[in-house]
Each structure stands twice: as C-alpha cells, then as structure tokens.
Design a protein around this motif. Structure first.
Motif, PDB file in Angstrom:
ATOM      1  N   ALA A  14       0.855  -1.198   0.000  1.00  0.00           N
ATOM      2  CA  ALA A  14       0.000   0.000   0.000  1.00  0.00           C
ATOM      3  C   ALA A  14       0.891   1.248   0.000  1.00  0.00           C
ATOM      4  N   GLU A  15       0.588   2.187  -0.907  1.00  0.00           N
ATOM      5  CA  GLU A  15       1.353   3.436  -1.002  1.00  0.00           C
ATOM      6  C   GLU A  15       0.414   4.632  -0.910  1.00  0.00           C
ATOM      7  N   TRP A  16       0.739   5.581  -0.001  1.00  0.00           N
ATOM      8  CA  TRP A  16       0.000   6.835   0.088  1.00  0.00           C
ATOM      9  C   TRP A  16       0.883   7.947  -0.473  1.00  0.00           C
ATOM     10  N   THR A  17       0.297   8.794  -1.305  1.00  0.00           N
ATOM     11  CA  THR A  17       1.071   9.873  -1.933  1.00  0.00           C
ATOM     12  C   THR A  17       0.462  11.229  -1.598  1.00  0.00           C
ATOM     13  N   ASN A  18       1.283  12.282  -1.760  1.00  0.00           N
ATOM     14  CA  ASN A  18       0.755  13.633  -1.585  1.00  0.00           C
ATOM     15  C   ASN A  18       0.259  14.164  -2.926  1.00  0.00           C
ATOM     16  N   LYS A  79      -6.375   1.810  -7.455  1.00  0.00           N
ATOM     17  CA  LYS A  79      -6.011   3.177  -7.077  1.00  0.00           C
ATOM     18  C   LYS A  79      -7.233   3.880  -6.487  1.00  0.00           C
ATOM     19  N   PHE A  80      -7.115   4.352  -5.228  1.00  0.00           N
ATOM     20  CA  PHE A  80      -8.186   5.049  -4.536  1.00  0.00           C
ATOM     21  C   PHE A  80      -7.884   6.545  -4.610  1.00  0.00           C
ATOM     22  N   LYS A  81      -8.580   7.220  -5.516  1.00  0.00           N
ATOM     23  CA  LYS A  81      -8.259   8.620  -5.788  1.00  0.00           C
ATOM     24  C   LYS A  81      -8.475   9.510  -4.572  1.00  0.00           C
ATOM     25  N   GLU A  82      -9.629   9.360  -3.888  1.00  0.00           N
ATOM     26  CA  GLU A  82      -9.942  10.243  -2.759  1.00  0.00           C
ATOM     27  C   GLU A  82      -9.059   9.984  -1.545  1.00  0.00           C
ATOM     28  N   GLU A  83      -8.510   8.764  -1.460  1.00  0.00           N
ATOM     29  CA  GLU A  83      -7.662   8.405  -0.323  1.00  0.00           C
ATOM     30  C   GLU A  83      -6.181   8.648  -0.632  1.00  0.00           C
ATOM     31  N   ASN A  84      -5.884   9.021  -1.891  1.00  0.00           N
ATOM     32  CA  ASN A  84      -4.487   9.160  -2.338  1.00  0.00           C
ATOM     33  C   ASN A  84      -3.679   7.911  -2.016  1.00  0.00           C
ATOM     34  N   CYS A  85      -4.315   6.772  -2.211  1.00  0.00           N
ATOM     35  CA  CYS A  85      -3.670   5.499  -1.871  1.00  0.00           C
ATOM     36  C   CYS A  85      -3.797   4.522  -3.035  1.00  0.00           C
ATOM     37  N   THR A  86      -2.748   3.724  -3.224  1.00  0.00           N
ATOM     38  CA  THR A  86      -2.760   2.683  -4.247  1.00  0.00           C
ATOM     39  C   THR A  86      -2.387   1.349  -3.616  1.00  0.00           C
TER      40      THR A  86
END
Length: 617
Positions: A14-18, A79-86
């Motif tokens: 799991a990756e969270w991005t800014n 890819k979860f756009k609203e969570e900024n997570c993939t």
C-alpha cells in the motif's frame, strides 16, 4: 467448490502519496486478506488485514481505478483517488482475484445512488454510529445482470486495463463519480464455468495440500480441471509443467525438462545434482510449493526418480519431493514413455518415488468430448484393449462413410510424425495456385526454435487456395470455430486467408497470440494466423484435439494406446472413417492394466479417508 467472492488472500503493498505524487507512506504485507465491508450508512470499504497484531487499513471504495493487465499472473492494482492510496496486489490465486474484482464492479454498479446532501441528511437523522462494519454479502444474480447491462451501456469498446495515459483520456464516470474500470473480460473468466462434482472433489483435495494423481479417459476434462487448479493456487509459488511442449502450452505452463534443469535426465544422479544447482534452476526449485505435471504417462520411471531426488537435494529437505505438493495428471492407457534403443522405458508408477509421493488417486469418469453413449462405450473398451465382434464391425463399417462436405477433406491421422509431414508437403505442392508465406511475429527471434517446439502454431506457414487447414485456437464456439475444427482456404483478400469451415461458416483470418512462460519467468509470445496444414496429422501431435472430420489407417501403430488416442480424437462415429481395421491394432499394456486394477480397488478405500479442512493459500 464454494468460493468467497468478497475477499482475496495475497501479497499487498500500500502506497499513500501527496498531491505532487511523492510517496508519503508505504506498507508491505507478504500475506494479507483483503475483503469488502460496509458501515451502517452502506458506504463500502476495502479492508486490508495482515498478520495478527498488524494495523488494519480501511479505504473508502469510491472513485477507484483498477489496472488488471497482469491478472493472469495474479497481479492487479487498485487506485483510490480520494484516499491518495494505491494497493498493489500480487501472488493472488487468479480465480480468487478475478472473482474479487468482479464483485467490486458489481457492488459499485448496484450501490444506492445518493447525492452528498441526502447522505448528510441520513447521517444527521440517524442514531447509528459510524461503527458497525460488516462484511458485504456475495453478489446476487440480479446484481450481476444489472452490472452486465450497465457495462454494455457504458461502452461496447473494451474497457480492459488502461495505461496511465489512457486513464486521463477516459472521462466516463457513473453517478457516484466512480469509474467503472473493471475489465469487461472478467465476465468471460473461464474459471467460472461450472465444474462437476467429481472435478470439485479433486479441486478440494488440491486445496487441502495433498499430493494427488488424477486420471480419466480421453475427453473427461483433465486439462480443463488442471486450468482450474492452476487458477486457485498462488502463481508465484506454483509451476505448471507437462511432459510435451504442446501439452505445456495447452495449460499455460512450461515443459517438465525446462523446469527440472537436468536435461533429458540421462546423466548420473551426482551430475543431475550439479546441473540443477545452477542459479536459475535452484531458484525455481526452492521457491516452488506446488508442482503440476500433465501427461504424466509419458514421463518414464527413471526420470521421475531422479526428479524426486533432485527436489530433495536442491531444496535441502528430505521429505518426498523436498516438501513440495505435487499434482500429477494423465492417462496411462494413452501414449507411454519413449523408449531408447538400449533401454525399455518403465511407466512412472513403476518408479521407487511413486508410492511414497502420491497420497491420493482420483479418476474422472464423465466423458464430455463425445455425446453418443454407444461411441463412448466403444472407446472405453478400446482403451483397455478389448475389441468385441460388435465393436470391430462398427469400426469397419465407418470405412464406407462419406464424412467430407463444404470442400473439407478428412484429416489422416498417422502413427509417425514424418509420414504426416510428407503427406502435407506433397498435397500442398499438388495445388497449382500461388503460395502465400506467413512468418510468425516472435517476441524474441533468437527463441524461435524453442517456440517451434513449445507452441502448436508454426513459425512459417505456407498456404494456397485449396489448402486443407486445422484451426488451432478457440475463436467462436457458437459458430464451430474451435480448436481442431477443419477448414479449407477458399481465397485471399488483401493477403489475408479466408477459410470455409465444415460447419459452413466462413472466417476471415486474424492474427492470434500464443504465450508461454520460460523457466526464467520470461514471457515469450508468437503472433500468427491460427492454422496448420491438415491433410495429415500425427497421433502424438493430436493429443488434446477434438476433430470433426478424421480418417485413419492403424496398420503402422507401434505403441500400446496409440489406436485409442487416434480413435478418441473423433467427435463422433459419424465424423470418423477407419480404413482396414484389424483387431490386432488395438492393445493395452499389461502393466497398465494391472496398475488400474489395483488403482480402482484402492479408490473406494481412499474416499473413506477424510481430507480435512481446506488450507489457506
């Protein structure tokens, strides 16, 4: 087998991005369970739960993109756009992953359409807390049908895995702002085809971790079941092999010799240890947990013993086959191992390793290839070398049958490969029309010879108007364009062959793609028109095919089971012509008869033993 469509167990990153796309946080789980849940307000989430003690991740299932180009390798990205997570999923059982992604699409398509105001109003008026998370129920048939309808309304174009660039261009969203990007091809997943009770029993035995051998006469769905088995096992630790290249290609695997790394196995055991200890071979041996071997009847006993010893040595584990689960499939009444001039090959079941490695045996009994019970009965008798006067008369009578129509001549099955090649070459030269040469597009030209051995389709295809051809791929089942269907070239348009098939259907040929994975994990592919010259075919090369117009003269058969393999290729008695039939052309090996007598005696005893619970994979 009942399968939970709302969860999948696999490796997860799991990756969270800014907002600039830089990674802010990253977690890796070698084994995690991902499941669909919803809260009291019916909002859906994807929950990632790793080992006990690890934190659980919950991601709102909204505005997602799914990338599933490598789904056949057990990989997908959500890819979860609203969570900024993939989420990057890997080593997932293919069937489980496909069902999970399909369920996401169905649930998103059918979820209640609410505007932000309505949702806010419901929350303000409700006494429910934000807790109460519960698992989502499996998709119903009504939900599936609605999702199918919506998928067709969105676009008739393929909505398969988009590239990052394509995602920007595709602006279609549903009313919730959620992109319906689950691939349309998920609905055509072959692993969802209904399996029989006897097939399900074998599948459950595999999932319970048992070493098994399953057999069955020609046309009982052995290869179909193998594909199902491959689909439910984690791809990174599962290797599907077969004793021949064509059989390996049929199940999407590699040859047993490629996997083993010991050549033909003619060297002594110490030398085999050295050969298997090379970096690539050792790595594959050590990471494999599930080894599948198809067409086991053509693997001789000495090779199997060496294989088992190499497994223990290379894996540094003295359990049978080094602790790997082995899944063996084949019919010993069909083609036997190839003997050398100096040494007569023994059957695999005569090896020292067989008894200690094979825990459970199964037999598929329902024939799917032939629908005529009388023909099935004839084949079952031929299989064990029994030819009654009635069977002999029935087969002799086929010699007078006219089975050709629409310009399609019967394919002659030959006992020797060279004989078939000579007939095809001669008949092609007899045609006075212009030759058209089609050279295959190979992903790696230096591997062309390997692909020639591994794939059923030729690297160089020479065609003329009037050429008899066989289709080598399922193109359109409803129109009879299936693997083994017979046709004739009637013309060329813009250098593309037009084929008239026995069913009467005309087909404008298109390039088709064949792929297979090497022992190094590299995927090779070939693009070619899906045909092979079909005036004649060898019995060995016909294994796995169903032929709708076939003739044979069995005078030159030289192995037990050869006549049975040839006869069982025919779709029906009406599509078969046997020339100069003689009862002496049919026999079964005495060792095989003894093996199956003991095998069937043990089947009932084996079924009394409980298999235990399914293990998680």
């Amino acid at each position: 087998m009942d399968q939970d469509n709302c969860s999948v167990t696999c490796s997860v990153t799991a990756e969270w991005t800014n907002s600039q796309g830089s990674i802010q946080k990253k977690t890796n789980h070698r084994l995690a369970t991902i499941r669909l849940i919803r809260n009291n307000f019916r909002e859906m989430f994807v929950e990632v739960r790793a080992d006990k003690g690890s934190l659980t991740t919950k991601l709102l299932l909204k505005s997602i993109s799914v990338f599933n180009k490598f789904i056949s390798d057990g990989k997908a990205t959500i890819k979860f756009k609203e969570e900024n997570c993939t989420l990057f999923l890997s080593n997932a059982p293919t069937a489980q992953l496909i069902s999970f992604l399909k369920t996401i699409y169905i649930k998103i398509t059918n979820q209640t359409e609410q505007t932000g105001k309505n949702l806010l109003k419901e929350r303000l008026l409700s006494n429910k807390s934000l807790g109460g998370l519960q698992e989502i129920s499996p998709a119903t048939s009504t939900e599936v049908n609605k999702a199918k309808e919506k998928a067709l309304q969105i676009s008739r174009a393929s909505i398969t895995t988009p590239s990052p660039g394509a995602v920007k261009k595709r602006k279609r969203t549903d009313e919730n702002g959620t992109k319906p990007v689950i691939a349309k091809k998920l609905y055509e997943n072959p692993t969802t085809t209904q399996i029989t009770e006897e097939q399900s029993k074998i599948l459950n035995a595999v999932l319970s971790g048992k070493n098994i051998f399953f057999t069955g006469s020609a046309g009982t769905g052995k290869s179909f079941l193998l594909k199902r088995i491959i689909a439910v096992l984690p791809p990174d630790v599962t290797v599907a092999t077969a004793s021949t290249g064509v059989a390996a290609c049929h199940i999407g695997g590699i040859t047993l010799h490629q996997f083993a790394g010991i050549g033909l196995g003619t060297a002594n055991l110490e030398r085999c240890f050295q050969m298997a200890s090379r970096n690539a071979s050792t790595s594959l041996w050590r990471k494999t947990k599930h080894l599948i071997i198809d067409e086991i009847s053509m693997v001789d006993a000495d090779y199997f013993d060496k294989l088992e010893a190499v497994a223990r040595h290379t894996r540094r584990n003295e359990r049978p086959f080094g602790g790997m689960q082995i899944i063996l499939c084949g019919d010993f009444f069909q083609l036997p191992p190839v003997s050398s001039r100096d040494k007569k090959a023994k059957f695999c079941f005569q090896s020292d390793a067989w008894e200690k490695c094979v825990h459970f045996n199964y037999e598929l009994r329902t024939v799917h290839r032939q629908k005529d019970p009388d023909f099935v009965n004839i084949l079952n008798n031929i299989r064990i070398g029994r030819v009654t006067d009635s069977i002999a008369e029935t087969l002799k009578a086929t010699a007078k049958q006219k089975i050709e129509n629409n310009g399609i001549l019967a394919t002659r099955l030959c006992s020797h490969v060279r004989e078939a090649e000579e007939i095809n070459e001669f008949q092609l030269n007899e045609l006075k029309s212009e030759s058209k040469v089609y050279v295959a597009q190979d992903s790696d030209p230096s591997m062309t010879s390997t692909m020639d051995n591994q794939l059923p389709v030729p690297g160089k295809l020479v065609l003329k108007v009037g050429a008899q051809v066989m289709l080598l791929k399922n193109i359109n089942v409803s129109n009879g364009l299936v693997n083994g269907a017979r046709g004739v070239i009637i013309k060329f348009e813009d250098n593309v062959p037009i084929v008239q098939f026995k069913s009467g259907f005309q087909y404008r040929a298109k390039l088709q793609k064949w792929s297979f994975k090497t022992n190094l994990g590299t995927i090779l592919h070939r693009k070619q028109f899906p045909f092979k010259l079909a005036w004649a075919f060898s019995i060995h090369k016909s294994q796995g095919l169903t032929l709708d117009c076939v003739e044979m003269c069995l005078a030159r058969v030289f192995d037990a089971g050869q006549s049975y393999v040839a006869l069982s290729r025919a779709q029906s008695l009406q599509s078969l012509r046997v020339l100069d039939f003689n009862t002496q052309q049919v026999w079964a090996h005495s060792d095989v008869l003894i093996f199956y007598k003991k095998f069937r005696r043990n089947l009932q005893e084996m079924e009394m033993i409980p298999l235990g619970k399914k293990k998680k994979i």
